[in-house]
Write a protein that holds these residues in place. Structure first.
Motif, PDB file in Angstrom:
ATOM      1  N   VAL A 262      17.661  12.583  50.577  1.00 27.29           N
ATOM      2  CA  VAL A 262      16.985  13.345  51.512  1.00 27.29           C
ATOM      3  C   VAL A 262      16.919  12.549  52.806  1.00 27.29           C
ATOM      4  N   GLY A 263      17.017  13.388  53.885  1.00 30.70           N
ATOM      5  CA  GLY A 263      16.855  13.081  55.381  1.00 30.70           C
ATOM      6  C   GLY A 263      18.504  12.296  55.589  1.00 30.70           C
ATOM      7  N   GLN A 264      19.302  12.213  54.790  1.00 34.52           N
ATOM      8  CA  GLN A 264      20.548  11.651  55.182  1.00 34.52           C
ATOM      9  C   GLN A 264      21.453  12.768  55.845  1.00 34.52           C
ATOM     10  N   LYS A 265      21.747  12.122  57.102  1.00 38.03           N
ATOM     11  CA  LYS A 265      22.725  13.043  57.750  1.00 38.03           C
ATOM     12  C   LYS A 265      24.150  13.240  57.511  1.00 38.03           C
ATOM     13  N   ARG A 266      24.828  14.268  57.728  1.00 34.39           N
ATOM     14  CA  ARG A 266      26.276  14.381  57.560  1.00 34.39           C
ATOM     15  C   ARG A 266      26.769  14.603  59.086  1.00 34.39           C
ATOM     16  N   CYS A 267      27.889  13.783  59.215  1.00 34.50           N
ATOM     17  CA  CYS A 267      28.339  13.831  60.558  1.00 34.50           C
ATOM     18  C   CYS A 267      29.830  14.327  60.593  1.00 34.50           C
ATOM     19  N   ARG A 268      30.406  14.674  61.597  1.00 30.35           N
ATOM     20  CA  ARG A 268      31.614  15.084  61.787  1.00 30.35           C
ATOM     21  C   ARG A 268      32.439  14.870  62.945  1.00 30.35           C
ATOM     22  N   THR A 269      33.467  14.300  63.324  1.00 36.33           N
ATOM     23  CA  THR A 269      34.080  14.321  64.689  1.00 36.33           C
ATOM     24  C   THR A 269      35.448  14.461  64.591  1.00 36.33           C
ATOM     25  N   ASP A 270      36.174  14.796  65.731  1.00 35.63           N
ATOM     26  CA  ASP A 270      37.475  15.163  66.054  1.00 35.63           C
ATOM     27  C   ASP A 270      38.130  13.998  66.741  1.00 35.63           C
ATOM     28  N   PHE A 271      37.258  12.997  66.901  1.00 26.82           N
ATOM     29  CA  PHE A 271      37.510  11.888  67.576  1.00 26.82           C
ATOM     30  C   PHE A 271      37.797  10.645  66.921  1.00 26.82           C
ATOM     31  N   ASP A 272      38.808   9.945  66.905  1.00 29.04           N
ATOM     32  CA  ASP A 272      39.040   8.603  66.282  1.00 29.04           C
ATOM     33  C   ASP A 272      38.759   7.339  66.982  1.00 29.04           C
ATOM     34  N   LYS A 273      37.474   7.507  67.600  1.00 28.35           N
ATOM     35  CA  LYS A 273      37.025   6.519  68.500  1.00 28.35           C
ATOM     36  C   LYS A 273      36.127   5.558  67.700  1.00 28.35           C
TER      37      LYS A 273
ATOM     38  N   ASP B 247      34.279  20.483  56.957  1.00 24.51           N
ATOM     39  CA  ASP B 247      34.350  21.732  57.730  1.00 24.51           C
ATOM     40  C   ASP B 247      33.255  22.500  57.933  1.00 24.51           C
ATOM     41  N   ASP B 248      32.387  22.743  57.125  1.00 24.30           N
ATOM     42  CA  ASP B 248      31.208  23.465  57.276  1.00 24.30           C
ATOM     43  C   ASP B 248      29.768  22.890  57.020  1.00 24.30           C
ATOM     44  N   ASP B 249      30.022  21.471  56.433  1.00 21.80           N
ATOM     45  CA  ASP B 249      28.858  21.023  55.852  1.00 21.80           C
ATOM     46  C   ASP B 249      28.539  19.603  56.783  1.00 21.80           C
ATOM     47  N   TRP B 250      27.776  19.752  57.798  1.00 24.36           N
ATOM     48  CA  TRP B 250      27.478  18.677  58.732  1.00 24.36           C
ATOM     49  C   TRP B 250      26.203  18.979  59.360  1.00 24.36           C
ATOM     50  N   ASP B 251      25.804  17.892  60.082  1.00 26.87           N
ATOM     51  CA  ASP B 251      24.300  17.991  60.728  1.00 26.87           C
ATOM     52  C   ASP B 251      24.674  17.672  62.146  1.00 26.87           C
ATOM     53  N   PHE B 252      25.576  16.844  62.456  1.00 19.81           N
ATOM     54  CA  PHE B 252      26.094  16.408  63.711  1.00 19.81           C
ATOM     55  C   PHE B 252      27.394  16.362  63.705  1.00 19.81           C
ATOM     56  N   TYR B 253      27.818  17.067  65.122  1.00 16.57           N
ATOM     57  CA  TYR B 253      29.545  16.946  65.146  1.00 16.57           C
ATOM     58  C   TYR B 253      29.758  16.631  66.422  1.00 16.57           C
ATOM     59  N   TRP B 254      30.304  15.380  66.626  1.00 16.15           N
ATOM     60  CA  TRP B 254      31.028  14.879  68.207  1.00 16.15           C
ATOM     61  C   TRP B 254      32.232  15.485  68.436  1.00 16.15           C
ATOM     62  N   ALA B 255      32.351  16.520  68.867  1.00 18.39           N
ATOM     63  CA  ALA B 255      33.519  17.364  69.181  1.00 18.39           C
ATOM     64  C   ALA B 255      34.141  17.074  70.542  1.00 18.39           C
ATOM     65  N   SER B 256      35.323  17.494  70.677  1.00 20.53           N
ATOM     66  CA  SER B 256      36.172  17.520  72.149  1.00 20.53           C
ATOM     67  C   SER B 256      35.791  18.734  72.504  1.00 20.53           C
ATOM     68  N   VAL B 257      35.725  18.963  74.100  1.00 21.10           N
ATOM     69  CA  VAL B 257      35.518  20.075  74.702  1.00 21.10           C
ATOM     70  C   VAL B 257      36.458  21.306  74.410  1.00 21.10           C
ATOM     71  N   THR B 258      37.787  20.915  73.751  1.00 20.95           N
ATOM     72  CA  THR B 258      38.715  21.856  73.334  1.00 20.95           C
ATOM     73  C   THR B 258      38.201  22.432  71.995  1.00 20.95           C
ATOM     74  N   THR B 259      37.750  21.661  71.215  1.00 17.23           N
ATOM     75  CA  THR B 259      37.219  22.148  69.880  1.00 17.23           C
ATOM     76  C   THR B 259      36.000  22.990  70.042  1.00 17.23           C
ATOM     77  N   ILE B 260      35.188  22.590  71.070  1.00 15.76           N
ATOM     78  CA  ILE B 260      33.833  23.474  71.191  1.00 15.76           C
ATOM     79  C   ILE B 260      34.307  24.689  71.669  1.00 15.76           C
ATOM     80  N   LYS B 261      35.409  24.747  72.674  1.00 14.88           N
ATOM     81  CA  LYS B 261      35.954  26.117  73.130  1.00 14.88           C
ATOM     82  C   LYS B 261      36.482  26.942  72.124  1.00 14.88           C
TER      83      LYS B 261
END
Length: 153
Positions: A4-15, A32-46
């Motif tokens: 409980v309270g633990q976040k799931r994260c996702r990113t398309d950057f390997d930084k 793909d669909d199971d995340w709370d926070f997504y650090w995404a590139s502008v291209t991914t957002i578009k």
């Protein structure tokens, strides 16, 4: 296993800085669909929010960009939007609170004649900021119209 309270994260950057911060917070890797926070590139957002895609964020999901974010992060576009907002405020007979903190701003070369008129009324130093540059690059002060440059006037 997620607690409980633990976040799931996702990113398309390997930084390293992004991944290590996720790990330091003990966030789990989301898919793909199971995340709370997504650090995404502008291209991914578009791509995510393109008209043909039906992606909608869940109330608990946060992303680091949003569609058309440059409308606020580019100063010339932010001013355009603030001016449009102020115009709508006047049209709706609402108080103009935005005018209290938005400085007089001109986009050159389009507003050059308006800028010259204002400059001649009160020749105080003006801040010149190039469009689409960041972190202070290209910013300079002027106190004479001749400093504006031929490409603008």
């Amino acid at each position: 296993m997620q607690t409980v309270g633990q976040k799931r994260c996702r990113t398309d950057f390997d930084k390293f800085v992004i991944v290590s911060n996720f790990e330091r917070r003990q966030w789990l890797k989301g898919d793909d669909d199971d995340w709370d926070f997504y650090w995404a590139s502008v291209t991914t957002i578009k791509r995510m929010f393109s008209p043909e895609n039906t992606v909608r964020l869940e109330p608990h999901q946060i992303i680091n960009h949003f569609p058309n974010h440059y409308e606020l992060t580019r100063k010339d576009l932010m001013v355009k939007n603030m001016k449009r907002y102020m115009k709508q405020q006047k049209k709706d007979f609402l108080p103009d609170s935005v005018a209290d903190f938005v400085p007089v701003t001109y986009i050159l070369p389009q507003d050059y004649s308006l800028f010259v008129e204002e400059f001649r009324k009160a020749p105080v130093p003006w801040i010149m900021k190039p469009i689409a540059k960041a972190q202070g690059r290209g910013i300079f002060l002027i106190n004479k119209l001749s400093q504006v440059g031929e490409e603008v006037g």
